[in-house]
Design a protein around this motif. Structure first.
Motif, PDB file in Angstrom:
ATOM      1  N   GLU A  64       9.864   4.590  -4.210  1.00 47.72           N
ATOM      2  CA  GLU A  64      10.172   5.790  -4.970  1.00 47.72           C
ATOM      3  C   GLU A  64      11.628   6.215  -4.771  1.00 47.72           C
ATOM      4  N   ASN A  65      12.091   7.163  -5.594  1.00 44.44           N
ATOM      5  CA  ASN A  65      13.380   7.795  -5.340  1.00 44.44           C
ATOM      6  C   ASN A  65      13.289   8.528  -4.010  1.00 44.44           C
ATOM      7  N   ASP A  66      14.371   8.525  -3.250  1.00 41.34           N
ATOM      8  CA  ASP A  66      14.336   9.065  -1.889  1.00 41.34           C
ATOM      9  C   ASP A  66      13.209   8.394  -1.115  1.00 41.34           C
ATOM     10  N   PRO A  67      13.367   7.115  -0.789  1.00 38.73           N
ATOM     11  CA  PRO A  67      12.266   6.344  -0.190  1.00 38.73           C
ATOM     12  C   PRO A  67      11.733   6.985   1.081  1.00 38.73           C
ATOM     13  N   SER A  68      10.437   6.836   1.270  1.00 33.94           N
ATOM     14  CA  SER A  68       9.738   7.541   2.343  1.00 33.94           C
ATOM     15  C   SER A  68       9.413   6.626   3.514  1.00 33.94           C
ATOM     16  N   VAL A  69       9.154   7.263   4.643  1.00 33.13           N
ATOM     17  CA  VAL A  69       8.698   6.554   5.836  1.00 33.13           C
ATOM     18  C   VAL A  69       7.416   5.778   5.520  1.00 33.13           C
ATOM     19  N   ALA A  70       6.498   6.416   4.781  1.00 28.67           N
ATOM     20  CA  ALA A  70       5.222   5.771   4.455  1.00 28.67           C
ATOM     21  C   ALA A  70       5.433   4.488   3.655  1.00 28.67           C
ATOM     22  N   VAL A  72       8.167   2.622   3.577  1.00 31.30           N
ATOM     23  CA  VAL A  72       8.789   1.626   4.455  1.00 31.30           C
ATOM     24  C   VAL A  72       7.732   0.950   5.329  1.00 31.30           C
ATOM     25  N   LYS A  73       6.816   1.739   5.871  1.00 33.48           N
ATOM     26  CA  LYS A  73       5.763   1.166   6.731  1.00 33.48           C
ATOM     27  C   LYS A  73       4.872   0.200   5.961  1.00 33.48           C
ATOM     28  N   LYS A  74       4.564   0.541   4.698  1.00 37.26           N
ATOM     29  CA  LYS A  74       3.760  -0.370   3.870  1.00 37.26           C
ATOM     30  C   LYS A  74       4.493  -1.692   3.645  1.00 37.26           C
ATOM     31  N   GLY A  75       5.806  -1.573   3.377  1.00 32.26           N
ATOM     32  CA  GLY A  75       6.598  -2.776   3.175  1.00 32.26           C
ATOM     33  C   GLY A  75       6.665  -3.636   4.423  1.00 32.26           C
ATOM     34  N   VAL A  76       6.778  -3.002   5.576  1.00 29.56           N
ATOM     35  CA  VAL A  76       6.819  -3.742   6.836  1.00 29.56           C
ATOM     36  C   VAL A  76       5.501  -4.481   7.067  1.00 29.56           C
ATOM     37  N   GLU A  77       4.381  -3.831   6.763  1.00 27.27           N
ATOM     38  CA  GLU A  77       3.072  -4.478   6.911  1.00 27.27           C
ATOM     39  C   GLU A  77       3.003  -5.756   6.072  1.00 27.27           C
ATOM     40  N   LYS A  78       3.498  -5.651   4.831  1.00 26.04           N
ATOM     41  CA  LYS A  78       3.460  -6.828   3.959  1.00 26.04           C
ATOM     42  C   LYS A  78       4.372  -7.930   4.493  1.00 26.04           C
ATOM     43  N   MET A  79       5.543  -7.526   5.026  1.00 23.26           N
ATOM     44  CA  MET A  79       6.460  -8.520   5.585  1.00 23.26           C
ATOM     45  C   MET A  79       5.859  -9.219   6.803  1.00 23.26           C
ATOM     46  N   ALA A  98      15.392   1.269   1.070  1.00 16.40           N
ATOM     47  CA  ALA A  98      14.062   1.047   1.652  1.00 16.40           C
ATOM     48  C   ALA A  98      13.962  -0.337   2.277  1.00 16.40           C
ATOM     49  N   ALA A  99      14.473  -1.341   1.571  1.00 15.06           N
ATOM     50  CA  ALA A  99      14.395  -2.711   2.077  1.00 15.06           C
ATOM     51  C   ALA A  99      15.206  -2.880   3.355  1.00 15.06           C
ATOM     52  N   LYS A 100      16.347  -2.200   3.438  1.00 13.73           N
ATOM     53  CA  LYS A 100      17.134  -2.251   4.676  1.00 13.73           C
ATOM     54  C   LYS A 100      16.308  -1.716   5.851  1.00 13.73           C
ATOM     55  N   THR A 145      26.897  -1.662   1.526  1.00 16.99           N
ATOM     56  CA  THR A 145      27.063  -0.628   2.542  1.00 16.99           C
ATOM     57  C   THR A 145      26.204  -0.884   3.781  1.00 16.99           C
ATOM     58  N   SER A 146      26.528  -0.124   4.815  1.00 15.43           N
ATOM     59  CA  SER A 146      25.817  -0.236   6.094  1.00 15.43           C
ATOM     60  C   SER A 146      24.919   0.973   6.330  1.00 15.43           C
ATOM     61  N   PHE A 147      24.415   1.559   5.248  1.00 13.20           N
ATOM     62  CA  PHE A 147      23.641   2.799   5.343  1.00 13.20           C
ATOM     63  C   PHE A 147      22.263   2.672   4.689  1.00 13.20           C
ATOM     64  N   SER A 148      21.360   3.514   5.162  1.00 13.08           N
ATOM     65  CA  SER A 148      20.051   3.697   4.541  1.00 13.08           C
ATOM     66  C   SER A 148      19.582   5.101   4.903  1.00 13.08           C
ATOM     67  N   VAL A 149      18.973   5.794   3.943  1.00 16.74           N
ATOM     68  CA  VAL A 149      18.426   7.127   4.217  1.00 16.74           C
ATOM     69  C   VAL A 149      16.944   7.111   3.845  1.00 16.74           C
ATOM     70  N   ILE A 150      16.095   7.435   4.809  1.00 15.36           N
ATOM     71  CA  ILE A 150      14.648   7.418   4.619  1.00 15.36           C
ATOM     72  C   ILE A 150      14.095   8.802   4.959  1.00 15.36           C
ATOM     73  N   THR A 151      13.147   9.290   4.149  1.00 13.34           N
ATOM     74  CA  THR A 151      12.594  10.629   4.315  1.00 13.34           C
ATOM     75  C   THR A 151      11.144  10.578   4.773  1.00 13.34           C
ATOM     76  N   ASP A 152      10.830  11.383   5.769  1.00 11.18           N
ATOM     77  CA  ASP A 152       9.438  11.583   6.174  1.00 11.18           C
ATOM     78  C   ASP A 152       8.885  12.732   5.343  1.00 11.18           C
ATOM     79  N   ASN A 153       8.083  12.412   4.350  1.00 10.76           N
ATOM     80  CA  ASN A 153       7.585  13.449   3.434  1.00 10.76           C
ATOM     81  C   ASN A 153       6.625  14.427   4.105  1.00 10.76           C
ATOM     82  N   GLU A 154       6.052  14.045   5.226  1.00  5.52           N
ATOM     83  CA  GLU A 154       5.122  14.935   5.922  1.00  5.52           C
ATOM     84  C   GLU A 154       5.861  16.018   6.712  1.00  5.52           C
TER      85      GLU A 154
END
Length: 388
Positions: A64-70, A72-79, A98-100, A145-154
């Motif tokens: 999603e826009n403003d990728p979330s912690v949730a 990212v965790k789903k993507g890591v599980e698949k990886m 998010a991929a970073k 770039t060397s940046f990533s911003v991830i949001t915890d929606n909770e």
């Protein structure tokens, strides 16, 4: 001592994705936002190219826009299930960010977001996979770039991750991939790219290398963004290169308070990032001119704008930004955008204090207080003049 870091390889121009036919690896996970990139043929084409390189693929979609912690965790599980040695992100800034982050936790599953967000302290990546970024929008520069911003929606906590480890191994800036961008997206991403270049050029961390990239980017954006908005194909290609140059510049020089303001108000007000940049940028140029007037004047002179004095040149530069904004039907104020006064007032104090604490504020050429930040936000909402 200064440092300048960009991907080892940047492939760019028409059909640059053809590089994927020769990439080394066995398994690649493709990280995307919506399934639009599947439906329009972009992902299938990339999968075919990787197939020629004997690389199996899996797709993770739904960033999603403003990728979330949730997410990212789903993507890591698949990886962790698929075990790729290539991570390939395709899309705008959100899927690349998010991929970073997925890359970090794929390689170090026991790391926490709190650990990862400590500036420039990540453990060494590339133990399991290399990273390729393929932008399909012309604005964020995330592919270099060397940046990533991830949001915890909770909790509402944003985790800004900054580390040279995160710089992709390869960026593929294929100018054919941006021809179908909608006009509103072209305006938003174009203004974002222009802001990246402007803020890099006046940053406290600027250097001659970032200056050269930022200035060339500014020239290309000013000459092409409106034509790109109006559908001119070559200008869309040129904008894709220009935003990449801006990304290289700001990844190394960092940014300023236009981005501090946009970071802290975008999600709360539900206004696109680039649209906010277009509203805030003229105000911030005026605010910063007391400290960075000569740098802004230099930009104006290089663009051939009118003015004899520094003040006149700065004013011409401000007017240029306003003219570009108007040519792409972008709002002048938050109020004109449609943000309610109640929403604005309810959040004003919070976003003003938060913007002062944003990491980008540290490299802004002029220091700012919460009171001054609040006045800038008020000017951005009501269209009132500011005199600092």
């Amino acid at each position: 001592m200064n440092r300048f870091t960009i991907p080892r390889d940047v492939y760019f121009g028409d059909n640059a994705i053809a590089y994927l036919k020769s990439v080394k690896g066995t398994k690649a996970i493709l990280v995307i936002g919506s399934k639009r990139l599947i439906k329009d043929g972009t992902v299938p084409k990339i999968q075919e190219l990787l197939k020629e390189a004997d690389i199996d693929t899996e797709v993770f979609s739904g960033v999603e826009n403003d990728p979330s912690v949730a997410t990212v965790k789903k993507g890591v599980e698949k990886m962790l299930e698929f075990n790729p040695d290539l991570i390939i992100s395709i899309g705008g800034g959100s899927p690349i960010d998010a991929a970073k982050a997925m890359w970090i936790f794929y390689e170090y599953p026991n790391l926490t977001f709190e650990d990862a967000s400590k500036p420039f302290s990540l453990p060494e990546l590339r133990k399991k996979a290399k990273f390729i970024a393929i932008p399909t929008t012309s604005g964020t520069g995330s592919e270099v770039t060397s940046f990533s911003v991830i949001t915890d929606n909770e909790t509402g906590i944003k985790y800004p991750i900054a580390d040279y480890n995160l710089t992709p191994d390869v960026a593929i800036v294929d100018t054919n991939l941006v021809q179908s961008m909608p006009k509103a997206l072209i305006a938003n991403t174009g203004m974002d790219a222009l802001t990246h270049a402007f803020e890099a050029y006046v940053s406290k961390a600027r250097n001659p290398i970032t200056d050269g990239l930022a200035m060339k980017s500014i020239e290309m954006i000013v000459n092409n963004v409106v034509n790109s908005f109006n559908g001119e194909k070559q200008s869309r290609k040129d904008m894709h290169i220009a935003q990449c140059l801006a990304g290289m510049a700001f990844s190394n020089a960092i940014l300023g308070i236009v981005h501090s303001m946009a970071h802290k108000s975008g999600k709360i007000f539900n206004v696109p990032h680039g649209r906010l940049n277009g509203i805030y940028l003229p105000l911030v140029i005026k605010f910063n001119a007391k400290k960075a007037g000569e740098a802004y004047a230099d930009i104006a002179k290089r663009l051939g704008l009118k003015g004899e004095t520094t003040d006149e040149l700065v004013q011409s530069l401000i007017q240029l930004v306003k003219d570009l904004r108007a040519s792409m039907n972008m709002p002048i104020t938050l109020k004109e955008y449609g943000l309610s006064e109640e929403n604005f007032k309810d959040n004003l104090d919070e976003i003003s204090k938060a913007a002062v604490k944003d990491p980008c504020t540290g490299t802004n050429p002029r220091e700012i207080s919460a009171k001054e930040m609040k006045e800038l936000f008020e000017a951005a909402y009501y269209g009132t003049a500011v005199n600092f």
